[in-house]
Design a protein around this motif. Sequence first.
Motif, PDB file in Angstrom:
ATOM      1  N   CYS A 190       0.829  -1.207   0.000  1.00 43.30           N
ATOM      2  CA  CYS A 190       0.000   0.000   0.000  1.00 43.30           C
ATOM      3  C   CYS A 190       0.862   1.254   0.000  1.00 43.30           C
ATOM      4  N   ALA A 191       2.176   1.087  -0.150  1.00 43.63           N
ATOM      5  CA  ALA A 191       3.114   2.208  -0.249  1.00 43.63           C
ATOM      6  C   ALA A 191       3.816   2.153  -1.598  1.00 43.63           C
ATOM      7  N   CYS A 192       4.028   3.309  -2.173  1.00 45.06           N
ATOM      8  CA  CYS A 192       4.732   3.404  -3.455  1.00 45.06           C
ATOM      9  C   CYS A 192       5.557   4.682  -3.463  1.00 45.06           C
ATOM     10  N   ALA A 193       6.767   4.605  -3.982  1.00 43.16           N
ATOM     11  CA  ALA A 193       7.620   5.781  -4.150  1.00 43.16           C
ATOM     12  C   ALA A 193       7.514   6.256  -5.597  1.00 43.16           C
ATOM     13  N   ILE A 194       7.377   7.558  -5.766  1.00 43.28           N
ATOM     14  CA  ILE A 194       7.266   8.122  -7.120  1.00 43.28           C
ATOM     15  C   ILE A 194       8.320   9.212  -7.299  1.00 43.28           C
ATOM     16  N   THR A 195       9.066   9.102  -8.368  1.00 44.98           N
ATOM     17  CA  THR A 195      10.128  10.057  -8.680  1.00 44.98           C
ATOM     18  C   THR A 195       9.761  10.867  -9.916  1.00 44.98           C
ATOM     19  N   GLY A 196       9.812  12.178  -9.784  1.00 40.43           N
ATOM     20  CA  GLY A 196       9.629  13.046 -10.938  1.00 40.43           C
ATOM     21  C   GLY A 196      10.924  13.123 -11.733  1.00 40.43           C
ATOM     22  N   VAL A 197      10.858  12.815 -13.014  1.00 41.37           N
ATOM     23  CA  VAL A 197      12.053  12.758 -13.851  1.00 41.37           C
ATOM     24  C   VAL A 197      12.010  13.900 -14.866  1.00 41.37           C
ATOM     25  N   SER A 198      13.059  14.691 -14.868  1.00 43.41           N
ATOM     26  CA  SER A 198      13.177  15.803 -15.812  1.00 43.41           C
ATOM     27  C   SER A 198      14.655  16.129 -15.961  1.00 43.41           C
ATOM     28  N   PRO A 199      15.017  17.042 -16.875  1.00 45.39           N
ATOM     29  CA  PRO A 199      16.432  17.386 -17.044  1.00 45.39           C
ATOM     30  C   PRO A 199      17.074  17.984 -15.799  1.00 45.39           C
ATOM     31  N   SER A 200      16.277  18.442 -14.831  1.00 43.30           N
ATOM     32  CA  SER A 200      16.858  19.032 -13.624  1.00 43.30           C
ATOM     33  C   SER A 200      17.323  17.987 -12.631  1.00 43.30           C
ATOM     34  N   LEU A 201      16.992  16.725 -12.875  1.00 45.72           N
ATOM     35  CA  LEU A 201      17.454  15.633 -12.018  1.00 45.72           C
ATOM     36  C   LEU A 201      18.684  15.002 -12.650  1.00 45.72           C
ATOM     37  N   ALA A 202      19.805  15.088 -11.961  1.00 51.07           N
ATOM     38  CA  ALA A 202      21.048  14.529 -12.503  1.00 51.07           C
ATOM     39  C   ALA A 202      20.898  13.026 -12.735  1.00 51.07           C
ATOM     40  N   PRO A 203      21.374  12.516 -13.863  1.00 49.71           N
ATOM     41  CA  PRO A 203      21.212  11.083 -14.174  1.00 49.71           C
ATOM     42  C   PRO A 203      21.733  10.161 -13.087  1.00 49.71           C
ATOM     43  N   HIS A 204      22.847  10.496 -12.438  1.00 47.52           N
ATOM     44  CA  HIS A 204      23.386   9.600 -11.409  1.00 47.52           C
ATOM     45  C   HIS A 204      22.475   9.563 -10.190  1.00 47.52           C
ATOM     46  N   LEU A 205      21.737  10.661  -9.939  1.00 47.64           N
ATOM     47  CA  LEU A 205      20.812  10.664  -8.805  1.00 47.64           C
ATOM     48  C   LEU A 205      19.580   9.811  -9.103  1.00 47.64           C
ATOM     49  N   LEU A 206      19.132   9.818 -10.343  1.00 49.39           N
ATOM     50  CA  LEU A 206      18.024   8.942 -10.722  1.00 49.39           C
ATOM     51  C   LEU A 206      18.443   7.485 -10.581  1.00 49.39           C
ATOM     52  N   ALA A 207      19.662   7.178 -11.010  1.00 41.93           N
ATOM     53  CA  ALA A 207      20.155   5.801 -10.886  1.00 41.93           C
ATOM     54  C   ALA A 207      20.230   5.387  -9.416  1.00 41.93           C
ATOM     55  N   GLU A 208      20.677   6.301  -8.556  1.00 40.56           N
ATOM     56  CA  GLU A 208      20.757   5.993  -7.127  1.00 40.56           C
ATOM     57  C   GLU A 208      19.364   5.800  -6.532  1.00 40.56           C
ATOM     58  N   ALA A 209      18.404   6.633  -6.957  1.00 43.50           N
ATOM     59  CA  ALA A 209      17.038   6.496  -6.452  1.00 43.50           C
ATOM     60  C   ALA A 209      16.479   5.121  -6.806  1.00 43.50           C
ATOM     61  N   ARG A 210      16.733   4.674  -8.019  1.00 39.94           N
ATOM     62  CA  ARG A 210      16.266   3.349  -8.438  1.00 39.94           C
ATOM     63  C   ARG A 210      16.913   2.249  -7.595  1.00 39.94           C
ATOM     64  N   GLN A 211      18.213   2.369  -7.381  1.00 36.38           N
ATOM     65  CA  GLN A 211      18.932   1.348  -6.613  1.00 36.38           C
ATOM     66  C   GLN A 211      18.434   1.282  -5.177  1.00 36.38           C
ATOM     67  N   GLN A 212      18.220   2.439  -4.572  1.00 37.92           N
ATOM     68  CA  GLN A 212      17.778   2.474  -3.181  1.00 37.92           C
ATOM     69  C   GLN A 212      16.362   1.928  -3.039  1.00 37.92           C
ATOM     70  N   ALA A 213      15.482   2.261  -3.973  1.00 42.14           N
ATOM     71  CA  ALA A 213      14.118   1.740  -3.926  1.00 42.14           C
ATOM     72  C   ALA A 213      14.133   0.221  -4.036  1.00 42.14           C
ATOM     73  N   HIS A 214      14.992  -0.298  -4.897  1.00 46.37           N
ATOM     74  CA  HIS A 214      15.120  -1.748  -5.048  1.00 46.37           C
ATOM     75  C   HIS A 214      15.632  -2.367  -3.750  1.00 46.37           C
ATOM     76  N   TRP A 215      16.599  -1.732  -3.142  1.00 48.04           N
ATOM     77  CA  TRP A 215      17.175  -2.211  -1.881  1.00 48.04           C
ATOM     78  C   TRP A 215      16.102  -2.287  -0.799  1.00 48.04           C
ATOM     79  N   LEU A 216      15.225  -1.281  -0.769  1.00 48.47           N
ATOM     80  CA  LEU A 216      14.160  -1.239   0.236  1.00 48.47           C
ATOM     81  C   LEU A 216      13.014  -2.191  -0.090  1.00 48.47           C
ATOM     82  N   GLY A 217      12.885  -2.542  -1.365  1.00 46.90           N
ATOM     83  CA  GLY A 217      11.788  -3.401  -1.785  1.00 46.90           C
ATOM     84  C   GLY A 217      10.475  -2.672  -1.963  1.00 46.90           C
ATOM     85  N   ILE A 218      10.513  -1.359  -2.040  1.00 46.51           N
ATOM     86  CA  ILE A 218       9.286  -0.592  -2.222  1.00 46.51           C
ATOM     87  C   ILE A 218       8.959  -0.465  -3.701  1.00 46.51           C
ATOM     88  N   ARG A 219       7.686  -0.473  -4.043  1.00 46.89           N
ATOM     89  CA  ARG A 219       7.278  -0.219  -5.429  1.00 46.89           C
ATOM     90  C   ARG A 219       7.748   1.176  -5.819  1.00 46.89           C
TER      91      ARG A 219
END
Length: 282
Positions: A57-86
């Motif tokens: 019943c919990a989900c993380a949502i990331t807004g993606v745009s040119p203002s988000l550095a690509p390495h930070l998006l990659a880290e966000a994906r990795q951390q969400a996977h680590w936590l097991g959250i959708r």
Amino acid sequence: MAFETLRLLESLSVEDEFRLKHLREWILGCDRVFVAYSGGVDSTLVAAIAQEQLGDCACAITGVSPSLAPHLLAEARQQAHWLGIRHREVETRELEDPAYSSNPTDRCYACKRELHSHLAPIAEAAEGAKVLDGVNLDDLGDHRPGLQAASEAGVGSPLADLKIDKSCVRRLSKALGFPWWDKPAQPCLASRFPYGEAISHDRLRQVGHAEAWLIERGFARVRVRSQGLSARIEVPQERLAELLAPELRDSLVRAMLELGFTSVSLDLEGLVSGKLNRVIPG
């Protein structure tokens, strides 16, 4: 039904134990949540506790745009996977809004308004889920016009509500065993430009590549401020001398020129978060 409780790998003070307990209770009081999740330590802590207490019943949502550095998006994906959250990603288009791209002092209001215009209907479609963010107590005393946009959208801020500041977020994250507990703060790339200087996709990409070059060489805490075609580099004071070593200095200048900057300077004051806000009357 809650998932397995996150175990403490380090002891906490009595005060911090109460804060963690209250954070769990605050989030458990929501039937279903979407966390506005950037991958920073604040929103990641909220996402982690949401996953722990609410499961699917919990989900993380990331807004993606040119203002988000690509390495930070990659880290966000990795951390969400680590936590097991959708984890979902939504494309935001703040650059198409002159209230953002013209870079006024309330630029962040337009950015958060755009983000929450996407999150609100997603949450509503999911049985009226509550949108949460990672705003902490310290943020309330800073220049953050985006807070108004979040308030107007009805976003919940459990950390701020419970008077949890950044240092407490790091202590809780460390005790819970999150590898990113000491991750440097990384405001969006738009914060690298003086107010009033227009922001474009190309300029955001330019500073993003410039900072990535420095991060790859061990400067985890860095800002490349861009004024016109000039790059002004900020790193912690104790590391200024490293950038002046001839071999690194020469390759740094060459890299910045190749990215399209016409001059490169080193800010002798060192890295100061929010430095460009000094022009805003107190």
